[in-house]
Design an enzyme around this catalytic site. Structure first.
Site, PDB file in Angstrom:
ATOM      1  N   LYS A 124      29.765  37.907  42.765  1.00  0.00           N
ATOM      2  CA  LYS A 124      30.756  38.900  43.171  1.00  0.00           C
ATOM      3  C   LYS A 124      30.504  39.266  44.613  1.00  0.00           C
ATOM      4  O   LYS A 124      29.369  39.180  45.090  1.00  0.00           O
ATOM      5  CB  LYS A 124      30.641  40.171  42.299  1.00  0.00           C
TER       6      LYS A 124
HETATM    7  N1  GLU Z   1      38.173  38.728  40.207  1.00  0.00           N
HETATM    8  C1  GLU Z   1      38.521  38.102  38.969  1.00  0.00           C
HETATM    9  C2  GLU Z   1      37.570  38.527  37.875  1.00  0.00           C
HETATM   10  O1  GLU Z   1      36.925  39.556  37.952  1.00  0.00           O
HETATM   11  C3  GLU Z   1      38.649  36.596  39.090  1.00  0.00           C
HETATM   12  C4  GLU Z   1      37.407  35.867  39.472  1.00  0.00           C
HETATM   13  C5  GLU Z   1      37.613  34.398  39.764  1.00  0.00           C
HETATM   14  O2  GLU Z   1      38.690  33.890  39.498  1.00  0.00           O
HETATM   15  O3  GLU Z   1      36.670  33.797  40.261  1.00  0.00           O
HETATM   16  O4  GLU Z   1      37.497  37.908  36.848  1.00  0.00           O
END
Ligand code: GLU
Length: 434
Positions: A124
């Site tokens: 993240k």
């Molecule tokens: N931000 C989204 C999540 O929390 C998508 C993450 C992604 O597609 O890598 O799942």
């Protein structure tokens, strides 16, 4: 052979006294990891590995603002675990970003990818900034400088970002371009959630909302509740909330309440979600929408509905309001909307919770499809994307439900058990490199 089992007192039960801060997402994640680890009788070595992030990067991001002054922002990228594949996870631009929050969200991505069994680890990122107060040029400069600050970790085989809170396709396009300029050639698989014109996948924008709809329908069917006419309240009207609401309405549910950061609207006869989406397109927010009674975000959570979809930010269901929640099903479109202590209250009340790591995994699942399409250079139709997404979401829901009934645990603990055992298996197979 030495007994590698963890002494039972090493794993801390998520009891109320332990929470110095109920709303610390890292604490919430750890307590859930602990509970599932204990039920799985996880070896102490693997348990210790899973409790720590592999890499934490903090960078300062000097940016020339439009007024000619330099502002310095802070950017973070955390890679929690890459045992199952490249790290995967979004980047958020928000004033409330903290290292603890990003660490928790990175671990959640590890579990999320494992629950739906896609070959990624978890990561993240976040930049502490207020994108709503920034011009397009300022946002672009922040994105590009942040990307170059974390360039060492990025790459289609190592770390693949995506949109998250307050970031979108445009931000991913800048990120992809910056990375490509650094390496000297176009690398579209370095990020997902890109515009379709430059390697984005059809269906990616709708994918998280679609997953919310699919898992909600699965839950209603399992609970023998009618999908047609089931009443739904949705908190958050961004990508996940608005599309989740729209697809639930198309599935036959009656969406009675929607909200965004400006507040919400409640209409027991149903809100026309397409109309609300058109309103937001024109006016940017739901402020002044007026089709129903005005409600606060807090009131929306306590409405007498069949399904509640918290699809905004974390920690909205806490010990302060959990007892007042009247929904029979909660589908967690957001990451971490329920605190660990509140979860116990929801359990006591018999509310069926589809946990975030399952409920909102549709987005990263289609991110995986996008990455596969980029690497293969061969693009799928929207129908193929949606059909494959449905298969993965339905199968994952069933895997989790099966474990939940077998072990008599709630859906969240079962989802963690599915995820952790998949990650642990890979650690056992790979061993420790020394
Ligand atoms: N931000 C989204 C999540 O929390 C998508 C993450 C992604 O597609 O890598 O799942």
């Amino acid at each position: 052979m030495a007994d590698l089992r963890l002494p039972t007192d090493t794993i801390v039960r998520p009891d109320k006294d332990r929470f110095l801060n109920e709303e610390n997402p890292f604490e919430a994640m750890m307590s859930r990891l602990d509970r599932a680890a204990k039920l799985l009788d996880l070896e102490p070595g693997i348990y210790k590995v899973l409790r720590s992030a592999e890499k934490e990067i903090t960078v300062s991001i000097p940016v020339m603002m439009d007024n000619g002054e330099v502002e310095v922002f802070t950017g973070i990228r955390v890679l929690h675990n890459t045992s199952r594949g490249p790290a995967k996870g979004g980047i958020r631009f928000d004033m409330n970003v903290t290292l603890d929050e990003v660490k928790a969200l990175a671990a959640w991505m590890t579990w999320k990818c494992a629950v739906v069994n896609i070959p990624f680890g978890g990561a993240k990122g976040g930049v502490i900034c207020d994108p709503l107060k920034m011009s397009v040029g300022e946002l672009e400069r922040v994105t590009r400088r942040y990307t170059s600050g974390i360039i060492q970790t990025l790459g289609p085989d190592s770390d693949v970002p995506a949109p998250d809170v307050n970031t979108n396709e445009r931000v991913m396009a800048w990120l992809m371009d910056t990375y490509s300029m650094h390496v000297g050639h176009t690398v579209n698989a370095v990020t997902t959630g890109k515009p379709v014109e430059m390697g984005g996948s059809l269906g990616r924008r709708e994918a998280t909302g679609r997953g919310v709809m699919i898992t909600t329908v699965q839950a209603l069917e399992y609970l023998k509740m009618n999908v047609t006419g089931a009443t739904v309240a949705v908190q958050g009207f961004g990508n996940v909330g608005s599309i989740g609401a729209q697809l639930l309405q198309q599935a036959g549910c009656t969406v009675v309440a929607v909200s965004d950061r400006t507040g919400g609207w409640y209409n027991p006869k149903g809100i026309d979600v397409d109309d609300a989406i058109a309103y937001v397109k024109k006016h940017k927010t739901l402020d002044g929408y007026g089709h129903g009674e005005a409600v606060t975000n807090a009131q929306l959570l306590e409405l007498d509905v069949d399904v509640l979809v918290p699809a905004a930010l974390e920690n909205v269901i806490t010990t302060k309001n959990a007892r007042n929640i009247r929904a029979k099903v909660i589908c967690e479109g957001a990451n971490g909307p329920t605190t660990a202590v509140a979860e116990e209250i929801l359990d006591e009340k018999g509310i069926f919770v589809i946990p975030d790591i399952l409920a909102n995994a549709g987005g990263v699942t289609v991110s995986y499809f996008e990455w596969v399409q980029n690497r293969g250079g061969y693009y799928w139709t929207e129908q193929v994307v949606n059909d494959r997404l449905r298969d993965i979401m339905v199968n994952s829901f069933r895997d989790v439900l099966k474990l939940s009934t077998q072990h008599r645990v709630n859906m969240r603990t079962a989802a963690y058990m599915v995820a952790i055992s998949r990650v642990a298996t890979v650690h056992r197979l790979r061993g420790i490199y020394a």
